[in-house]
Design a protein around this motif. Structure first.
Motif, PDB file in Angstrom:
ATOM      1  N   GLU A 180      -2.682  -5.174   3.292  1.00 25.40           N
ATOM      2  CA  GLU A 180      -1.462  -4.480   2.983  1.00 25.40           C
ATOM      3  C   GLU A 180      -0.298  -5.450   3.139  1.00 25.40           C
ATOM      4  O   GLU A 180      -0.226  -6.204   4.110  1.00 25.40           O
ATOM      5  CB  GLU A 180      -1.290  -3.304   3.952  1.00 25.40           C
ATOM      6  CG  GLU A 180      -0.073  -2.490   3.677  1.00 25.40           C
ATOM      7  CD  GLU A 180       0.696  -2.260   4.954  1.00 25.40           C
ATOM      8  OE1 GLU A 180       0.140  -2.515   6.027  1.00 25.40           O
ATOM      9  OE2 GLU A 180       1.856  -1.857   4.856  1.00 25.40           O
ATOM     10  N   THR A 201     -11.570  -7.721   0.810  1.00 25.61           N
ATOM     11  CA  THR A 201     -10.740  -7.532   1.989  1.00 25.61           C
ATOM     12  C   THR A 201      -9.402  -6.951   1.559  1.00 25.61           C
ATOM     13  O   THR A 201      -8.760  -7.471   0.650  1.00 25.61           O
ATOM     14  CB  THR A 201     -10.510  -8.869   2.711  1.00 25.61           C
ATOM     15  OG1 THR A 201     -11.762  -9.355   3.184  1.00 25.61           O
ATOM     16  CG2 THR A 201      -9.570  -8.692   3.882  1.00 25.61           C
ATOM     17  N   LEU A 202      -9.033  -5.871   2.209  1.00 32.09           N
ATOM     18  CA  LEU A 202      -7.804  -5.199   1.836  1.00 32.09           C
ATOM     19  C   LEU A 202      -6.665  -5.705   2.696  1.00 32.09           C
ATOM     20  O   LEU A 202      -6.743  -5.658   3.918  1.00 32.09           O
ATOM     21  CB  LEU A 202      -7.968  -3.707   2.069  1.00 32.09           C
ATOM     22  CG  LEU A 202      -7.633  -2.845   0.876  1.00 32.09           C
ATOM     23  CD1 LEU A 202      -8.542  -3.210  -0.277  1.00 32.09           C
ATOM     24  CD2 LEU A 202      -7.789  -1.402   1.240  1.00 32.09           C
ATOM     25  N   LEU A 230       0.816  -1.205   0.000  1.00 31.63           N
ATOM     26  CA  LEU A 230       0.000   0.000   0.000  1.00 31.63           C
ATOM     27  C   LEU A 230       0.855   1.262   0.000  1.00 31.63           C
ATOM     28  O   LEU A 230       0.399   2.334  -0.361  1.00 31.63           O
ATOM     29  CB  LEU A 230      -0.940   0.001   1.204  1.00 31.63           C
ATOM     30  CG  LEU A 230      -2.415   0.172   0.866  1.00 31.63           C
ATOM     31  CD1 LEU A 230      -2.799  -0.570  -0.387  1.00 31.63           C
ATOM     32  CD2 LEU A 230      -3.264  -0.314   1.998  1.00 31.63           C
ATOM     33  N   MET A 231       2.090   1.106   0.425  1.00 29.89           N
ATOM     34  CA  MET A 231       3.023   2.211   0.349  1.00 29.89           C
ATOM     35  C   MET A 231       3.338   2.422  -1.131  1.00 29.89           C
ATOM     36  O   MET A 231       3.901   1.543  -1.784  1.00 29.89           O
ATOM     37  CB  MET A 231       4.287   1.835   1.120  1.00 29.89           C
ATOM     38  CG  MET A 231       5.148   3.012   1.481  1.00 29.89           C
ATOM     39  SD  MET A 231       4.271   4.271   2.429  1.00 29.89           S
ATOM     40  CE  MET A 231       5.134   4.152   3.996  1.00 29.89           C
ATOM     41  N   LEU A 271     -11.457   0.399  -7.017  1.00 32.10           N
ATOM     42  CA  LEU A 271     -12.155  -0.131  -5.847  1.00 32.10           C
ATOM     43  C   LEU A 271     -13.648  -0.203  -6.097  1.00 32.10           C
ATOM     44  O   LEU A 271     -14.308  -1.167  -5.721  1.00 32.10           O
ATOM     45  CB  LEU A 271     -11.867   0.749  -4.630  1.00 32.10           C
ATOM     46  CG  LEU A 271     -10.458   0.631  -4.095  1.00 32.10           C
ATOM     47  CD1 LEU A 271     -10.241   1.602  -2.949  1.00 32.10           C
ATOM     48  CD2 LEU A 271     -10.181  -0.789  -3.640  1.00 32.10           C
ATOM     49  N   ALA A 283       1.074   2.727  -3.456  1.00 38.13           N
ATOM     50  CA  ALA A 283       0.145   1.858  -4.171  1.00 38.13           C
ATOM     51  C   ALA A 283      -0.503   2.595  -5.335  1.00 38.13           C
ATOM     52  O   ALA A 283      -0.509   3.818  -5.394  1.00 38.13           O
ATOM     53  CB  ALA A 283      -0.925   1.372  -3.215  1.00 38.13           C
ATOM     54  N   TYR A 284      -1.051   1.811  -6.227  1.00 39.34           N
ATOM     55  CA  TYR A 284      -1.853   2.369  -7.300  1.00 39.34           C
ATOM     56  C   TYR A 284      -3.264   1.867  -7.075  1.00 39.34           C
ATOM     57  O   TYR A 284      -3.583   0.730  -7.380  1.00 39.34           O
ATOM     58  CB  TYR A 284      -1.333   1.910  -8.654  1.00 39.34           C
ATOM     59  CG  TYR A 284      -2.160   2.421  -9.809  1.00 39.34           C
ATOM     60  CD1 TYR A 284      -2.107   3.762 -10.168  1.00 39.34           C
ATOM     61  CD2 TYR A 284      -2.979   1.574 -10.527  1.00 39.34           C
ATOM     62  CE1 TYR A 284      -2.861   4.243 -11.217  1.00 39.34           C
ATOM     63  CE2 TYR A 284      -3.741   2.048 -11.591  1.00 39.34           C
ATOM     64  CZ  TYR A 284      -3.678   3.378 -11.925  1.00 39.34           C
ATOM     65  OH  TYR A 284      -4.428   3.855 -12.969  1.00 39.34           O
ATOM     66  N   LEU A 285      -4.074   2.719  -6.480  1.00 35.01           N
ATOM     67  CA  LEU A 285      -5.381   2.247  -6.047  1.00 35.01           C
ATOM     68  C   LEU A 285      -6.462   3.285  -6.315  1.00 35.01           C
ATOM     69  O   LEU A 285      -7.024   3.841  -5.384  1.00 35.01           O
ATOM     70  CB  LEU A 285      -5.300   1.945  -4.543  1.00 35.01           C
ATOM     71  CG  LEU A 285      -6.292   0.966  -3.961  1.00 35.01           C
ATOM     72  CD1 LEU A 285      -6.349  -0.294  -4.774  1.00 35.01           C
ATOM     73  CD2 LEU A 285      -5.916   0.651  -2.530  1.00 35.01           C
ATOM     74  N   PRO A 286      -6.734   3.551  -7.588  1.00 33.05           N
ATOM     75  CA  PRO A 286      -7.737   4.568  -7.903  1.00 33.05           C
ATOM     76  C   PRO A 286      -9.092   4.153  -7.340  1.00 33.05           C
ATOM     77  O   PRO A 286      -9.407   2.964  -7.269  1.00 33.05           O
ATOM     78  CB  PRO A 286      -7.795   4.562  -9.429  1.00 33.05           C
ATOM     79  CG  PRO A 286      -6.609   3.814  -9.890  1.00 33.05           C
ATOM     80  CD  PRO A 286      -6.202   2.912  -8.780  1.00 33.05           C
ATOM     81  N   GLU A 287      -9.861   5.157  -6.960  1.00 28.75           N
ATOM     82  CA  GLU A 287     -11.179   4.859  -6.402  1.00 28.75           C
ATOM     83  C   GLU A 287     -12.041   4.074  -7.384  1.00 28.75           C
ATOM     84  O   GLU A 287     -12.827   3.225  -6.997  1.00 28.75           O
ATOM     85  CB  GLU A 287     -11.878   6.166  -6.013  1.00 28.75           C
ATOM     86  CG  GLU A 287     -11.468   6.633  -4.632  1.00 28.75           C
ATOM     87  CD  GLU A 287     -11.503   8.146  -4.492  1.00 28.75           C
ATOM     88  OE1 GLU A 287     -12.146   8.811  -5.322  1.00 28.75           O
ATOM     89  OE2 GLU A 287     -10.864   8.658  -3.545  1.00 28.75           O
ATOM     90  N   MET A 293      -0.285  12.070 -15.256  1.00 27.07           N
ATOM     91  CA  MET A 293      -0.521  13.373 -14.687  1.00 27.07           C
ATOM     92  C   MET A 293       0.755  14.181 -14.446  1.00 27.07           C
ATOM     93  O   MET A 293       0.793  15.381 -14.733  1.00 27.07           O
ATOM     94  CB  MET A 293      -1.265  13.200 -13.375  1.00 27.07           C
ATOM     95  CG  MET A 293      -1.824  14.485 -12.862  1.00 27.07           C
ATOM     96  SD  MET A 293      -2.972  14.143 -11.533  1.00 27.07           S
ATOM     97  CE  MET A 293      -2.210  15.112 -10.230  1.00 27.07           C
TER      98      MET A 293
END
Lengths: 357, 357
Positions: free
Chosen positions: A109, A106-107, A81-82, A91, A84-88, A267
DNA sequence: TTGAAAGCGTTACCAC
DNA sequence: GTGGTAACGCTTTCAA
């Protein structure tokens, strides 16, 4: 009196309802699971059960059901998660599609350190907690880790990496082509690709987007022009002397031969472009056009930038579908699924200046 | 031969190990749970159990344990994921702190529609799936929903809203003060606050940050100056005629009386400021300083903007602590915890121009 | 229509 | 030191 009405019993189970209604536990679960009519249980009995359940605030115990069915109803998402690439959107896609199948995400890390240690598996993998695993975008996954995961009996799929099987990822190659083709279709001939400097642990999309751009330009018979944005400066000294925007500006400065359009990797590159463009007092899109890759049309930039959207919501949905397929056919390997990249029109593209005059 | 070595038994349970070692299930679990020595089980017996477990690829079944202990080991994060506020740092803080307590985070998307329907609870709340609930930043939660959730027997806390109890949120009021005070300490006297236009369903931070700014300015004996950025344009027509940057520019244009520093509510406002500043050919921080609220020092903007960091990782950690407190003392209400906002120095702040000359 | 009973995998208490 | 055994809450089959 002290304990009667106000202290609700700690746990309301099917047995509680059975006791309250004077029925058996089986009858109660039949009704509660909608099998009442099928089991030809009397109408009024069914209603009595349901009403009692409501009154008592009955909530079925997921663990008990899981124990019996052998399915937890959970899918674990594994990643560092450090950074991380986790766009909303990802999810959202995952939870939506899981929700449609009555499952949850379930997340978990996974500290980077764990990935390095040989054969050490994170706790969530050391026990039987989820029906399936999704491994998201761990760049440079050690083979030992993949092996260890595969030796589990749990179905696993990968996300946002380009593996030949059991993986879902966006079609960055065709995204690159799409970007270039779109700008070509607007009349541009001098199209600059601005990407990151590609290091040792690069992500496949860094290669694929650029390849797509190159191939599209070649097909259009146009020359390529590429600029690698140096990595983010780290020390404050470096930051103050940040040369990225000035260098980029030098690419855009010449009046006649300057690019009329830019494809930005993501970006970070887009922001550099916007800064340079602003500093040069260029109008966008009148003087120069810009497209970038991103996971949505982002409204925070004041200028909605024309975006090659990597469809993370769709990626999430496909991932769930693939994983469910794997869960129902354990041990089978499925070909990877590629999700098309879509063009979302912002306001940063137009015909090249020469055609306007 | 067909079934021997290659087809691993579908499920390896403690019983399997017991059978393999010729011990009882109780002995096996004792050893596996580290209670072997305490139970005075022979050294070699213990080693035999552990080795067999490893060989067989034994993984304890979380559902079975949960059924017995009455604890699922999961915490559910509830929110509308459409338009969610879910910084990676928050997830990191949550999963880290949960991991330290051998627990996991379950993500549950709650469609907005569900929140509106009276008394309808999302599926995850209708069953006993998690030991606790975290409700994240649902602006304008209907009272009926809160009531329904409270009638559950599950401990609940709120995140990123400002409720008096059982909530964790960043200290935006003092963040606003901190922002202003920092700029004042650099010598600025004309400090502009740029926020969003506050509609009906506003977030508390929109009020608090601005209040903090105002109070700090008052304490410093300085005049306030505020600008509400109109909401994002929606139609393409509106976008092309987007007047936000031009209007903002008009605030920054006058040579003498223009603000020398800006406090931006968040990224959207910062971007507008950066555009306006660029267009006016102003140097940052020589001509003008900028601070913004965000959840991290964001390196994607090319210019690292001095940031009032709302410490989402810490918020996540505190949330877990609070929730665990509530879980171990069910029914108790705890005062809300406020997480301080920290100043992260980027390169967008300096003394005002007048002091330089 | 309804009820009895077995079993899922784990834990923990209590004998031996 | 070790091994039965009951219990957790639910599902499902089989009988009545």
């Amino acid at each position: 009196m002290t304990d009667g009405a106000n202290t609700r019993p700690a746990r309301v189970t099917a047995a509680t309802i059975a006791a309250h209604t004077g029925l058996s536990r089986a009858t109660v679960t039949h009704v509660l699971n909608g099998r009442g009519t099928e089991q030809r249980i009397r109408r009024d009995t069914q209603e009595r059960v349901i009403e009692t359940a409501r009154l008592l605030g009955y909530r079925p115990n997921a663990s008990a059901r899981a124990l019996h069915t052998g399915k937890t109803g959970n899918v674990a998402l594994i990643q560092s998660l450090m950074g991380a690439y986790l766009p909303e959107r990802l999810l959202l896609g995952l939870t939506e599609a899981l929700g449609e199948n009555n499952m949850y995400l379930t997340l978990a890390e996974v500290p980077d350190s764990v990935l390095d240690e040989q054969s050490y598996l994170p706790k969530i993998l050391r026990e039987h907690t989820a029906d399936g695993l999704i491994i998201n975008r761990i760049v440079g996954i050690p083979d030992t880790f993949v092996e260890a995961v595969n030796s589990l009996n749990t179905p696993v799929i990968f996300l946002n990496v380009n593996r030949p099987s059991d993986t879902v990822y966006p079609d960055d190659y065709n995204g690159g082509k799409l970007a270039a083709n779109y700008l070509v279709s607007l009349g541009h001939t001098r199209i600059l690709y601005v990407g990151p400097t590609i290091g040792t642990d690069y992500h496949y999309s860094q290669i694929d987007r650029q390849r797509g751009y190159r191939d599209a330009m070649k097909e259009a018979g146009l020359p390529t022009q590429e600029f690698s944005l140096p990595p983010n400066p780290e020390t404050e000294e470096q930051i103050r002397n940040d040369s990225r925007v000035p260098i980029l500006r030098s690419y855009l400065e010449p009046r006649l031969q300057r690019p009329t359009a830019i494809v930005a990797y993501e970006m970070a590159e887009s922001m550099a472009v916007l800064h340079a463009v602003n500093q040069l007092q260029l109008q966008m899109p009148q003087d120069i056009s810009l497209v970038m890759f991103h996971h949505q049309m982002d409204q925070r930039f004041c200028v909605p930038i024309t975006t090659l959207c990597n469809g993370m919501q769709q990626v999430g949905r496909e991932a769930v579908n693939l994983l469910l397929d794997k869960i129902s056919a354990p041990g089978t390997s499925f070909p990877s699924r590629v999700v098309p990249i879509e063009l979302l029109r912002g306001v940063t593209c137009g015909p090249p200046p020469s055609l306007c005059r």
